[in-house]
Design an enzyme around this catalytic site. Sequence first.
Site, PDB file in Angstrom:
ATOM      1  N   HIS A  58      11.448  -9.477   8.100  1.00  0.00           N
ATOM      2  CA  HIS A  58      10.355  -8.769   7.421  1.00  0.00           C
ATOM      3  C   HIS A  58       9.794  -7.709   8.351  1.00  0.00           C
ATOM      4  CE1 HIS A  58       7.041 -10.982   9.473  1.00  0.00           C
ATOM      5  NE2 HIS A  58       7.830 -12.022   9.394  1.00  0.00           N
ATOM      6  N   ASP A 110       6.582  -6.181   7.845  1.00  0.00           N
ATOM      7  CA  ASP A 110       5.113  -6.161   7.928  1.00  0.00           C
ATOM      8  C   ASP A 110       4.662  -7.106   9.034  1.00  0.00           C
ATOM      9  OD1 ASP A 110       6.019  -8.355   6.182  1.00  0.00           O
ATOM     10  OD2 ASP A 110       3.890  -8.824   6.012  1.00  0.00           O
ATOM     11  N   ASP A 115       7.610 -11.102  15.954  1.00  0.00           N
ATOM     12  CA  ASP A 115       7.535 -11.512  14.540  1.00  0.00           C
ATOM     13  C   ASP A 115       7.145 -10.330  13.672  1.00  0.00           C
ATOM     14  OD1 ASP A 115       7.255 -12.854  12.172  1.00  0.00           O
ATOM     15  OD2 ASP A 115       5.572 -14.090  12.812  1.00  0.00           O
ATOM     16  N   GLU A 132       5.614 -10.330   3.885  1.00  0.00           N
ATOM     17  CA  GLU A 132       5.816 -11.749   4.219  1.00  0.00           C
ATOM     18  C   GLU A 132       4.544 -12.357   4.782  1.00  0.00           C
ATOM     19  OE1 GLU A 132       6.922 -15.351   6.409  1.00  0.00           O
ATOM     20  OE2 GLU A 132       5.942 -13.576   7.201  1.00  0.00           O
ATOM     21  N   GLU A 133       3.871 -11.629   5.667  1.00  0.00           N
ATOM     22  CA  GLU A 133       2.684 -12.186   6.326  1.00  0.00           C
ATOM     23  C   GLU A 133       1.517 -12.340   5.348  1.00  0.00           C
ATOM     24  OE1 GLU A 133       3.066 -13.439   9.058  1.00  0.00           O
ATOM     25  OE2 GLU A 133       4.218 -12.218  10.462  1.00  0.00           O
TER      26      GLU A 133
END
Length: 332
Positions: free
Chosen positions: A90, A92, A123, A154-155
């Site tokens: 991901h 974001d 991450d 995702e976050e």
Amino acid sequence: MTLSEPELRAAITRELPGVRADLERLVRIPGIAFDGFDHSHVERSAHAVAELLGGCGLDTRVVRAGDGLPAVIGSRPAPPGAPTVLLYAHHDVQPVGDLALWESEPFEPVERDGRLYGRGAADDKAGVMAHVAALRAYGDDLPVGVVIFVEGEEEFGSASLEQLLAEHRDTLAADVIVIADSGNWDIGVPALTTSLRGIVNMFVEVRTANHAIHSGMFGGAVPDSLTVLAKLLATLHDDAGDVAVGGLTSAGPAPVDYPEDRLRAEAGLLDGVSFTGTGQLTERIWLKPAISVLGIDAPRTGEAPNALVPSAKAKLSVRLAPGDDPRPRTRR
Ligand SMILES: [Zn+2]
């Protein structure tokens, strides 16, 4: 034709400086998908990722579903008879939180002690770049088909993920999925995570009175909601700290264990604080359920009057062991 191991190692050594430079470029884009943040950065970050994938010879597009933020899909068909691998990451990142707690600028990548610091450096922009590095290393000798899916929210809970998967089902079809978005065992030791615990979050609210009442006048006979809530929360674990809620699945045992002092250091556990639960540490953190209290709504101590708190609310997080099912079950 595919690369031999020495050829692959040489290719990775050759590609690494460029990969590192592109990782730093991605880290400088503050793409936060949370509400209230400037989502134009998430758009920029999607396009930066699309450009990187396009540069690897993938057929690439930026996609979105509904009000969702942009994801990037890139694909390259499999050679005849070869499988297709889906690579996930991901682009974001989490908000930065309290700036005072940062040792350097969140969106200016800095190397300290052999690690690159910056929001998203691990991450999950490192995940994006791990995939890109593999594609660059193989170049035209890629022995498999590849579909890469790089999500943009995702976050923030992946609200449009289901719709994206449904709409692009055919493009995303694959024989195996490699997700570059989890921990590594140790520096220099690669690892494959084959299962992660699931999550169910819930709120528990206790009300004991319809308004706050004086603790000197009523305390002793009338219960306050915070004490009741604390007693309820204390029943979630037994005296050893194992989850005492029935009906949850446990998997295990784990084939490896975590050195106790390493987990202590990595968690920042204070001297004199013991671990909770029983069994191997890896079993406790990977293969058994866990329940944690993530927050409590209650008066702040500096402002709390001499009154019995009439209602209190807690947010609980249940981590489900591999094999368990988050859907509600009817009691047998
Ligand atoms: Zn992640």
